[in-house]
Design a protein around this motif. Sequence first.
Motif, PDB file in Angstrom:
ATOM      1  N   ASP A 192     -10.868  65.731  11.138  1.00 53.00           N
ATOM      2  CA  ASP A 192     -11.777  65.181  10.109  1.00 53.00           C
ATOM      3  C   ASP A 192     -12.971  64.453  10.711  1.00 53.00           C
ATOM      4  OD1 ASP A 192     -10.215  66.210   8.179  1.00 53.00           O
ATOM      5  OD2 ASP A 192      -9.212  64.309   7.648  1.00 53.00           O
ATOM      6  N   GLN A 193     -12.824  63.986  11.941  1.00 53.72           N
ATOM      7  CA  GLN A 193     -13.947  63.293  12.616  1.00 53.72           C
ATOM      8  C   GLN A 193     -14.802  64.281  13.428  1.00 53.72           C
ATOM      9  OE1 GLN A 193     -10.585  61.844  12.956  1.00 53.72           O
ATOM     10  NE2 GLN A 193     -11.247  60.898  11.031  1.00 53.72           N
ATOM     11  N   GLY A 194     -14.515  65.545  13.318  1.00 57.55           N
ATOM     12  CA  GLY A 194     -15.268  66.545  14.085  1.00 57.55           C
ATOM     13  C   GLY A 194     -14.869  66.573  15.557  1.00 57.55           C
ATOM     14  N   GLU A 195     -13.709  66.001  15.886  1.00 58.09           N
ATOM     15  CA  GLU A 195     -13.296  65.951  17.304  1.00 58.09           C
ATOM     16  C   GLU A 195     -12.427  67.152  17.663  1.00 58.09           C
ATOM     17  OE1 GLU A 195     -12.726  61.072  17.390  1.00 58.09           O
ATOM     18  OE2 GLU A 195     -11.065  62.408  16.891  1.00 58.09           O
ATOM     19  N   TYR A 196     -12.494  67.501  18.940  1.00 58.24           N
ATOM     20  CA  TYR A 196     -11.575  68.520  19.465  1.00 58.24           C
ATOM     21  C   TYR A 196     -11.162  68.103  20.869  1.00 58.24           C
ATOM     22  CZ  TYR A 196     -15.107  70.363  22.642  1.00 58.24           C
ATOM     23  OH  TYR A 196     -16.013  70.497  23.651  1.00 58.24           O
ATOM     24  N   ARG A 197     -10.060  68.630  21.339  1.00 56.24           N
ATOM     25  CA  ARG A 197      -9.595  68.385  22.707  1.00 56.24           C
ATOM     26  C   ARG A 197      -8.533  69.416  23.044  1.00 56.24           C
ATOM     27  NH1 ARG A 197      -9.063  63.922  19.529  1.00 56.24           N
ATOM     28  NH2 ARG A 197      -7.088  63.788  18.417  1.00 56.24           N
ATOM     29  N   PHE A 198      -8.522  69.824  24.285  1.00 60.57           N
ATOM     30  CA  PHE A 198      -7.494  70.783  24.711  1.00 60.57           C
ATOM     31  C   PHE A 198      -7.380  70.774  26.227  1.00 60.57           C
ATOM     32  CE2 PHE A 198     -11.482  73.141  24.639  1.00 60.57           C
ATOM     33  CZ  PHE A 198     -11.427  73.964  25.755  1.00 60.57           C
ATOM     34  N   TRP A 199      -6.289  71.339  26.710  1.00 64.17           N
ATOM     35  CA  TRP A 199      -6.127  71.591  28.139  1.00 64.17           C
ATOM     36  C   TRP A 199      -6.531  73.026  28.436  1.00 64.17           C
ATOM     37  CZ3 TRP A 199      -5.213  68.122  31.849  1.00 64.17           C
ATOM     38  CH2 TRP A 199      -4.618  66.910  31.503  1.00 64.17           C
ATOM     39  N   PRO A 282      -4.483  62.192  29.388  1.00 65.33           N
ATOM     40  CA  PRO A 282      -4.866  61.668  28.072  1.00 65.33           C
ATOM     41  C   PRO A 282      -3.737  61.776  27.044  1.00 65.33           C
ATOM     42  CG  PRO A 282      -6.534  63.169  28.909  1.00 65.33           C
ATOM     43  CD  PRO A 282      -5.394  63.247  29.856  1.00 65.33           C
ATOM     44  N   ASN A 283      -2.938  62.805  27.110  1.00 58.61           N
ATOM     45  CA  ASN A 283      -1.868  62.906  26.107  1.00 58.61           C
ATOM     46  C   ASN A 283      -0.485  62.953  26.779  1.00 58.61           C
ATOM     47  OD1 ASN A 283      -2.082  65.458  27.135  1.00 58.61           O
ATOM     48  ND2 ASN A 283      -2.176  66.510  25.163  1.00 58.61           N
ATOM     49  N   GLU A 284      -0.409  62.212  27.880  1.00 53.41           N
ATOM     50  CA  GLU A 284       0.855  62.021  28.606  1.00 53.41           C
ATOM     51  C   GLU A 284       1.498  63.335  29.033  1.00 53.41           C
ATOM     52  OE1 GLU A 284       3.159  59.358  26.193  1.00 53.41           O
ATOM     53  OE2 GLU A 284       1.532  57.904  26.223  1.00 53.41           O
ATOM     54  N   ARG A 285       0.670  64.320  29.275  1.00 50.16           N
ATOM     55  CA  ARG A 285       1.225  65.567  29.817  1.00 50.16           C
ATOM     56  C   ARG A 285       1.687  65.303  31.237  1.00 50.16           C
ATOM     57  NH1 ARG A 285      -2.106  71.189  30.943  1.00 50.16           N
ATOM     58  NH2 ARG A 285      -0.341  72.313  31.837  1.00 50.16           N
ATOM     59  N   ASP A 286       2.861  65.789  31.564  1.00 49.82           N
ATOM     60  CA  ASP A 286       3.391  65.581  32.916  1.00 49.82           C
ATOM     61  C   ASP A 286       2.905  66.715  33.822  1.00 49.82           C
ATOM     62  OD1 ASP A 286       4.720  65.091  35.199  1.00 49.82           O
ATOM     63  OD2 ASP A 286       6.748  65.328  34.368  1.00 49.82           O
ATOM     64  N   LEU A 287       2.011  66.369  34.739  1.00 49.02           N
ATOM     65  CA  LEU A 287       1.464  67.393  35.632  1.00 49.02           C
ATOM     66  C   LEU A 287       2.075  67.307  37.024  1.00 49.02           C
ATOM     67  CD1 LEU A 287      -2.298  67.363  34.567  1.00 49.02           C
ATOM     68  CD2 LEU A 287      -0.622  69.189  34.215  1.00 49.02           C
ATOM     69  N   GLY A 288       3.147  66.535  37.168  1.00 50.50           N
ATOM     70  CA  GLY A 288       3.819  66.424  38.468  1.00 50.50           C
ATOM     71  C   GLY A 288       2.822  65.991  39.526  1.00 50.50           C
ATOM     72  N   ASP A 289       2.782  66.747  40.648  1.00 45.84           N
ATOM     73  CA  ASP A 289       1.879  66.332  41.727  1.00 45.84           C
ATOM     74  C   ASP A 289       0.564  67.127  41.709  1.00 45.84           C
ATOM     75  OD1 ASP A 289       2.783  68.753  42.479  1.00 45.84           O
ATOM     76  OD2 ASP A 289       3.640  68.139  44.410  1.00 45.84           O
ATOM     77  N   GLN A 290       0.218  67.672  40.539  1.00 48.88           N
ATOM     78  CA  GLN A 290      -1.036  68.438  40.454  1.00 48.88           C
ATOM     79  C   GLN A 290      -2.234  67.515  40.214  1.00 48.88           C
ATOM     80  OE1 GLN A 290      -0.044  71.378  37.303  1.00 48.88           O
ATOM     81  NE2 GLN A 290      -1.317  72.762  38.512  1.00 48.88           N
ATOM     82  N   THR A 291      -3.346  67.836  40.858  1.00 47.48           N
ATOM     83  CA  THR A 291      -4.600  67.177  40.494  1.00 47.48           C
ATOM     84  C   THR A 291      -5.107  67.832  39.204  1.00 47.48           C
ATOM     85  OG1 THR A 291      -5.923  68.751  41.744  1.00 47.48           O
ATOM     86  CG2 THR A 291      -5.187  66.766  42.922  1.00 47.48           C
ATOM     87  N   TRP A 292      -6.053  67.189  38.539  1.00 44.67           N
ATOM     88  CA  TRP A 292      -6.632  67.776  37.321  1.00 44.67           C
ATOM     89  C   TRP A 292      -8.060  67.283  37.179  1.00 44.67           C
ATOM     90  CZ3 TRP A 292      -7.420  64.326  33.034  1.00 44.67           C
ATOM     91  CH2 TRP A 292      -6.806  63.067  33.176  1.00 44.67           C
ATOM     92  N   THR A 293      -8.762  67.841  36.236  1.00 43.80           N
ATOM     93  CA  THR A 293     -10.142  67.412  35.987  1.00 43.80           C
ATOM     94  C   THR A 293     -10.290  67.080  34.510  1.00 43.80           C
ATOM     95  OG1 THR A 293     -10.934  69.648  35.521  1.00 43.80           O
ATOM     96  CG2 THR A 293     -11.113  68.900  37.808  1.00 43.80           C
ATOM     97  N   LYS A 294     -11.374  66.347  34.207  1.00 48.66           N
ATOM     98  CA  LYS A 294     -11.670  66.146  32.783  1.00 48.66           C
ATOM     99  C   LYS A 294     -13.176  66.229  32.562  1.00 48.66           C
ATOM    100  CE  LYS A 294     -11.831  61.123  32.721  1.00 48.66           C
ATOM    101  NZ  LYS A 294     -11.224  59.873  32.291  1.00 48.66           N
ATOM    102  N   THR A 295     -13.525  66.697  31.390  1.00 47.59           N
ATOM    103  CA  THR A 295     -14.945  66.815  31.058  1.00 47.59           C
ATOM    104  C   THR A 295     -15.135  66.607  29.563  1.00 47.59           C
ATOM    105  OG1 THR A 295     -16.928  68.136  31.458  1.00 47.59           O
ATOM    106  CG2 THR A 295     -15.039  69.317  30.582  1.00 47.59           C
ATOM    107  N   ARG A 296     -16.400  66.396  29.206  1.00 48.71           N
ATOM    108  CA  ARG A 296     -16.730  66.188  27.791  1.00 48.71           C
ATOM    109  C   ARG A 296     -17.859  67.143  27.419  1.00 48.71           C
ATOM    110  NH1 ARG A 296     -15.533  62.497  24.083  1.00 48.71           N
ATOM    111  NH2 ARG A 296     -16.903  62.797  22.310  1.00 48.71           N
ATOM    112  N   PHE A 297     -17.715  67.758  26.273  1.00 47.76           N
ATOM    113  CA  PHE A 297     -18.747  68.686  25.792  1.00 47.76           C
ATOM    114  C   PHE A 297     -18.932  68.436  24.296  1.00 47.76           C
ATOM    115  CE2 PHE A 297     -19.628  73.389  24.634  1.00 47.76           C
ATOM    116  CZ  PHE A 297     -20.997  73.201  24.723  1.00 47.76           C
ATOM    117  N   ASP A 298     -20.015  67.711  23.973  1.00 45.81           N
ATOM    118  CA  ASP A 298     -20.327  67.451  22.563  1.00 45.81           C
ATOM    119  C   ASP A 298     -21.233  68.566  22.064  1.00 45.81           C
ATOM    120  OD1 ASP A 298     -18.811  65.116  22.352  1.00 45.81           O
ATOM    121  OD2 ASP A 298     -20.405  63.953  23.319  1.00 45.81           O
TER     122      ASP A 298
END
Length: 311
Positions: A192-199, A282-298
């Motif tokens: 409803d706020q126009g937000e999205y997010r995903f892995w 961000p959503n407590e996903r367990d990634l073990g010993d993996q590195t990860w990245t994050k980005t924002r796209f409005d």
Amino acid sequence: MPTATETTTHHTEISAAQRRVEDDLVDRVVASFDDCDNPRLKFLMQRLTVHLHEFIRDVRLTEEEWNTAIEFLTQVGHITDDKRQEFVLLSDTLGASMQTIAVNNEAYEDATEATVFGPFFVDEAPEVPLGGDIANGATGQPAWIEGTVTDTDGNPVPNARIEVWECDEDGFYDVQYGDDRTAARAHLYTNDQGEYRFWGLTPVPYPIPHDGPVGRMLTAVGRSPVRAAHLHFMVTAENLRTLVTHIFVDGDPQLEIGDSVFGVKDSLIKRFEQQPAGTPTPNERDLGDQTWTKTRFDIVLAPANPVYEEN
Ligand code: BEZ
Ligand code: FE
């Protein structure tokens, strides 16, 4: 000899009589479409005739070169089927796809820029909930992507449909494996706020299919088939212009080298911030010993029928 970027005609080396023969042929072919009762088709065919003949005359095309071009297009046709679209690759590598996109997606206020669609979109990819993972077994470094969809007045757009698709860490889309897997593609809806997010996966550079005539053309002219790393988006919402675009990865060396289909726009280059292993997700996903990245796209969508101010 004209230089490649000159746009004026170059019929100066030919006699007046020869010029009349060539002009006369153009006139007769153009006139052959005069009775076409579809005005748009008539216009397209007549202008195509003018430009095609202009090209042939401008470069003084040899018969051998014309036969080579026909043989090339024949090969493009032969390799094309419902899974392999060599004509799209040809259009993309000649910049024709991006030029058509430019013509049809004129900049409107701060609306997000469009870029090339490519041949790897699949209708009806699975739905993931907000915060879900699109990988479905595709390998690569996990990437958290989040943002909003708004209109050009800044209003959030709820329920916008977002299609996303990308290659795996080996540079292949699921459809290239030929085993009916569905991976690294999905659709989701804004809240409803126009937000999205995903892995998803941190995008990597990859070559467009280059084992066919288009690949041989690229080799012949000394060009690379590699695309800058990207993640595809298609965003649709009522009364707003459908947006087909990608985001690119800031720091990808391929951005400097060049994208084989001319799809890069500066506004679409985003920072994928590296997160060391163990960084809380961000959503407590367990990634073990993996590195990860994050980005924002409005994402900002133009109206479906934008009214442009005269400049
Ligand atoms: C793609 O990004 O998926 C793509 C675009 C143009 C040609 C080939 C692939
Ligand atoms: Fe792609």
